[in-house]
Scaffold this active site. Structure first.
Site, mmCIF file in Angstrom:
data_model
loop_
_atom_site.group_PDB
_atom_site.id
_atom_site.type_symbol
_atom_site.label_atom_id
_atom_site.label_comp_id
_atom_site.label_asym_id
_atom_site.label_seq_id
_atom_site.Cartn_x
_atom_site.Cartn_y
_atom_site.Cartn_z
ATOM 1 N N SER A 1 43.717 28.583 44.506
ATOM 2 C CA SER A 1 42.485 29.359 44.678
ATOM 3 C C SER A 1 41.383 28.488 45.263
ATOM 4 O O SER A 1 41.344 27.270 45.025
ATOM 5 C CB SER A 1 42.054 29.871 43.300
ATOM 6 O OG SER A 1 40.735 30.353 43.338
ATOM 7 N N TYR B 1 40.384 28.824 33.737
ATOM 8 C CA TYR B 1 41.257 29.393 34.786
ATOM 9 C C TYR B 1 41.270 28.476 36.015
ATOM 10 O O TYR B 1 42.324 28.083 36.508
ATOM 11 C CB TYR B 1 40.778 30.799 35.189
ATOM 12 C CG TYR B 1 41.349 31.250 36.514
ATOM 13 C CD1 TYR B 1 42.682 31.623 36.622
ATOM 14 C CD2 TYR B 1 40.564 31.249 37.682
ATOM 15 C CE1 TYR B 1 43.224 31.992 37.848
ATOM 16 C CE2 TYR B 1 41.098 31.615 38.903
ATOM 17 C CZ TYR B 1 42.424 31.988 38.982
ATOM 18 O OH TYR B 1 42.959 32.337 40.200
ATOM 19 N N LYS C 1 44.334 25.916 37.925
ATOM 20 C CA LYS C 1 44.745 25.855 39.340
ATOM 21 C C LYS C 1 44.627 24.421 39.854
ATOM 22 O O LYS C 1 45.517 23.914 40.541
ATOM 23 C CB LYS C 1 43.886 26.793 40.202
ATOM 24 C CG LYS C 1 44.077 28.259 39.891
ATOM 25 C CD LYS C 1 45.479 28.736 40.238
ATOM 26 C CE LYS C 1 45.729 30.168 39.846
ATOM 27 N NZ LYS C 1 47.136 30.580 39.941
HETATM 28 P P1 NAD Z 1 48.054 39.869 38.964
HETATM 29 O O1 NAD Z 1 47.634 39.697 37.557
HETATM 30 O O2 NAD Z 1 47.947 41.214 39.580
HETATM 31 O O3 NAD Z 1 49.561 39.357 39.145
HETATM 32 C C1 NAD Z 1 50.118 38.337 38.367
HETATM 33 C C2 NAD Z 1 51.459 38.832 37.854
HETATM 34 O O4 NAD Z 1 52.054 37.797 37.076
HETATM 35 C C3 NAD Z 1 51.328 40.057 36.959
HETATM 36 O O5 NAD Z 1 52.259 41.044 37.391
HETATM 37 C C4 NAD Z 1 51.669 39.544 35.572
HETATM 38 O O6 NAD Z 1 52.279 40.530 34.765
HETATM 39 C C5 NAD Z 1 52.593 38.379 35.899
HETATM 40 N N1 NAD Z 1 52.634 37.332 34.874
HETATM 41 C C6 NAD Z 1 51.588 36.728 34.267
HETATM 42 N N2 NAD Z 1 52.035 35.790 33.409
HETATM 43 C C7 NAD Z 1 53.379 35.796 33.494
HETATM 44 C C8 NAD Z 1 54.405 35.049 32.844
HETATM 45 N N3 NAD Z 1 54.123 34.115 31.922
HETATM 46 N N4 NAD Z 1 55.685 35.313 33.160
HETATM 47 C C9 NAD Z 1 55.998 36.264 34.070
HETATM 48 N N5 NAD Z 1 55.073 37.000 34.705
HETATM 49 C C10 NAD Z 1 53.768 36.769 34.423
HETATM 50 O O7 NAD Z 1 47.235 38.803 39.823
HETATM 51 P P2 NAD Z 1 47.095 38.645 41.407
HETATM 52 O O8 NAD Z 1 45.696 38.985 41.773
HETATM 53 O O9 NAD Z 1 48.212 39.300 42.095
HETATM 54 O O10 NAD Z 1 47.210 37.064 41.518
HETATM 55 C C11 NAD Z 1 48.450 36.419 41.767
HETATM 56 C C12 NAD Z 1 48.239 34.923 41.715
HETATM 57 O O11 NAD Z 1 47.242 34.550 42.674
HETATM 58 C C13 NAD Z 1 47.741 34.408 40.368
HETATM 59 O O12 NAD Z 1 48.367 33.157 40.118
HETATM 60 C C14 NAD Z 1 46.263 34.237 40.581
HETATM 61 O O13 NAD Z 1 45.712 33.261 39.747
HETATM 62 C C15 NAD Z 1 46.223 33.798 42.038
HETATM 63 N N6 NAD Z 1 44.931 34.070 42.684
HETATM 64 C C16 NAD Z 1 44.442 35.349 42.667
HETATM 65 C C17 NAD Z 1 43.208 35.605 43.252
HETATM 66 C C18 NAD Z 1 42.626 36.989 43.238
HETATM 67 O O14 NAD Z 1 41.452 37.148 43.529
HETATM 68 N N7 NAD Z 1 43.379 38.039 42.933
HETATM 69 C C19 NAD Z 1 42.480 34.559 43.862
HETATM 70 C C20 NAD Z 1 43.036 33.283 43.868
HETATM 71 C C21 NAD Z 1 44.271 33.045 43.276
HETATM 72 C C1 UD1 Z 2 35.937 34.853 41.068
HETATM 73 C C2 UD1 Z 2 36.180 33.635 40.228
HETATM 74 C C3 UD1 Z 2 37.232 32.770 40.894
HETATM 75 C C4 UD1 Z 2 38.496 33.571 41.123
HETATM 76 C C5 UD1 Z 2 38.148 34.806 41.943
HETATM 77 C C6 UD1 Z 2 39.328 35.710 42.118
HETATM 78 C C7 UD1 Z 2 34.094 33.192 39.021
HETATM 79 C C8 UD1 Z 2 32.941 32.267 38.865
HETATM 80 N N1 UD1 Z 2 34.937 32.905 40.034
HETATM 81 O O1 UD1 Z 2 35.456 34.443 42.333
HETATM 82 O O2 UD1 Z 2 37.541 31.672 40.064
HETATM 83 O O3 UD1 Z 2 39.457 32.793 41.830
HETATM 84 O O4 UD1 Z 2 37.127 35.549 41.270
HETATM 85 O O5 UD1 Z 2 39.766 36.230 40.890
HETATM 86 O O6 UD1 Z 2 34.256 34.136 38.273
HETATM 87 N N2 UD1 Z 2 29.457 40.042 41.855
HETATM 88 C C9 UD1 Z 2 28.423 40.892 41.506
HETATM 89 N N3 UD1 Z 2 28.677 41.862 40.576
HETATM 90 C C10 UD1 Z 2 29.915 42.040 39.995
HETATM 91 C C11 UD1 Z 2 30.954 41.167 40.368
HETATM 92 C C12 UD1 Z 2 30.698 40.175 41.291
HETATM 93 O O7 UD1 Z 2 27.304 40.757 42.002
HETATM 94 O O8 UD1 Z 2 30.067 42.931 39.161
HETATM 95 C C13 UD1 Z 2 29.212 39.009 42.883
HETATM 96 C C14 UD1 Z 2 29.420 37.588 42.392
HETATM 97 O O9 UD1 Z 2 28.263 37.049 41.834
HETATM 98 C C15 UD1 Z 2 29.859 36.895 43.696
HETATM 99 C C16 UD1 Z 2 30.592 37.990 44.480
HETATM 100 O O10 UD1 Z 2 30.140 39.219 43.925
HETATM 101 O O11 UD1 Z 2 28.731 36.520 44.453
HETATM 102 C C17 UD1 Z 2 32.100 37.921 44.343
HETATM 103 O O12 UD1 Z 2 32.458 37.868 42.967
HETATM 104 P P1 UD1 Z 2 33.982 37.955 42.475
HETATM 105 O O13 UD1 Z 2 34.656 39.112 43.111
HETATM 106 O O14 UD1 Z 2 33.982 37.893 40.980
HETATM 107 O O15 UD1 Z 2 34.639 36.643 43.099
HETATM 108 P P2 UD1 Z 2 34.216 35.103 42.975
HETATM 109 O O16 UD1 Z 2 33.061 34.909 42.092
HETATM 110 O O17 UD1 Z 2 34.115 34.568 44.351
#
Ligand code: NAD
Ligand code: UD1
Length: 339
Positions: A124, A149, A153
């Site tokens: 991330s 969290y 990562k």
């Molecule tokens: P998500 O929660 O939709 O998907 C994660 C999946 O992993 C889920 O289906 C959950 O059931 C499964 N899971 C969790 N723990 C498990 C375990 N111990 N064993 C087996 N399965 C397990 O999340 P996502 O948004 O699809 O994210 C996927 C990956 O990308 C995650 O590692 C997340 O941290 C990373 N990531 C997501 C974002 C984002 O904004 N969505 C941003 C940066 C990184």
């Molecule tokens: C957040 C997490 C980051 C994670 C990512 C994806 C924090 C500090 N960071 O990133 O670790 O990898 O999500 O899961 O939580 N905002 C509002 N109102 C809301 C929600 C968000 O104003 O209800 C604003 C936030 O202040 C930010 C932007 O929208 O400026 C994006 O927020 P968000 O979607 O939560 O993502 P990140 O903060 O970038």
């Protein structure tokens, strides 16, 4: 030979599985449904027109993993499984360290013991911490994360780097995602958050559909053009296609590579609200609230390394991200049906 996709039933995993199947890969999905529903697997089949094997398994379950590696011919792993809610990680740090770090170590041990040494890992932009200035480049210093969290990562990146140093038969891609939003064009799969969403886009779409009354904008006094936070939003299908490129890369080399997956463009919270209103034709009431702890003003990527080395570039713009989010939300107001 197949690609094992951990967390393949989740938001990014499900979109990636479709693109892998479309590209002709055989896949095997592993998930424990902690944060996803079985229905997403049916929809991956429906949208790709292809079948795949599925194992209900926890990545911390070594016996369960051994069973998969013994029975399947796996060439590489795309590792999405993990917990991802920042606020929850502050309340339950041990669960996050256990699931994300413990789970990744157990997975890598099982991979090593079964001779599978190719992994693509979901990292991330959070690993860049608070002090780097955007555009963020892969060679900038990481660390200084502000919540458990993010620290998981950061630590997993270090663990995988140590693993590569110890045994350079491994091939590893660390993908640093920026802010994935949007959904598949069909409106059949998308993000289905549990409870009240933490992230901006799912919150906006739940306000638009009437499930939540009003968006709280966390601060309008940042040093940004309109005072609200600026982020690099990327369409989840572009992100999924980045994984197809990354898996090709790990299959063709024995290296550790780090790639930003972002668009390189920053949009403010108000830009997103306005684009969403336009794409949906629905109002999104908002009010200005205090800043959220741990937030930074601006975070966007320099995505040029992924273009140069993977031939990958995000193609979908903000309008499409909003339209696709809205189609998914409208067609599935309560997310996936319960199992
Ligand atoms: P998500 O929660 O939709 O998907 C994660 C999946 O992993 C889920 O289906 C959950 O059931 C499964 N899971 C969790 N723990 C498990 C375990 N111990 N064993 C087996 N399965 C397990 O999340 P996502 O948004 O699809 O994210 C996927 C990956 O990308 C995650 O590692 C997340 O941290 C990373 N990531 C997501 C974002 C984002 O904004 N969505 C941003 C940066 C990184
Ligand atoms: C957040 C997490 C980051 C994670 C990512 C994806 C924090 C500090 N960071 O990133 O670790 O990898 O999500 O899961 O939580 N905002 C509002 N109102 C809301 C929600 C968000 O104003 O209800 C604003 C936030 O202040 C930010 C932007 O929208 O400026 C994006 O927020 P968000 O979607 O939560 O993502 P990140 O903060 O970038």
């Amino acid at each position: 030979m197949a690609i094992l996709v951990t967390g393949g039933a989740g938001y990014i995993g499900s979109h990636t599985c479709i693109e892998l199947l479309n590209a002709g890969y055989e896949i095997i999905i592993l998930d424990n449904f902690y944060n996803s529903k079985r229905e997403s697997l049916n929809r991956i089949k429906e949208l790709s027109g292809k079948d795949f094997k599925f194992y209900e398994c926890d990545i911390r379950d070594r016996k369960g993993l051994d069973n998969i590696f013994e029975n399947e011919k796996i060439e590489a792993v795309i590792h999405f499984a993990g917990l991802k809610a920042v606020g929850e990680s502050c309340r339950k740090p041990l669960e996050y360290y256990d699931n994300n770090i413990g789970g990744t170590v157990t997975l890598c041990q099982a991979m090593r013991d079964h001779g599978v040494k190719k992994i693509v890992f979901s990292s991330s932009a959070t690993v860049y911490g608070m002090n780097n200035i955007s555009p963020l480049r892969e060679d900038m210093q990481t660390g200084g994360t502000t919540n458990p969290y993010g620290t998981t990562k950061y630590m997993i990146e270090i663990i995988l780097q140590d693993l590569y140093k110890a045994d350079n038969e491994w091939s590893i891609a660390l993908l640093r995602y920026f802010n994935p939003i949007g959904a598949h064009k069909s409106g059949r799969i998308g993000e289905d958050p549990n409870g009240i969403p933490n992230n901006l886009m799912p919150y906006i779409s739940q306000v638009a559909i009437g499930k939540l009354p009003c968006l709280n904008i966390f601060g309008n006094d940042y040093d940004t053009p309109d005072g609200t936070g600026v982020r690099d939003y990327i369409h989840v299908v572009d992100l999924a296609l980045g994984h197809v490129k990354a898996v090709e890369k790990v299959m063709g080399c024995k290296e550790l590579n780090i790639y930003n997956l972002g668009t390189g463009t920053g949009y403010s919270v108000l830009d997103i609200v306005n684009a969403f209103k336009k794409a949906s034709g629905v109002d999104v009431p908002y009010k200005i609230a205090p800043r959220r702890d741990g937030d930074i003003a601006t975070c966007y990527s320099d995505p040029s390394k992924a273009l140069k080395e993977l031939g990958w570039k995000a193609e979908r713009g903000l309008e499409e991200m909003c339209e696709d989010t809205w189609r998914w939300q409208k067609n599935n107001p309560d997310g996936y049906p319960d199992d």
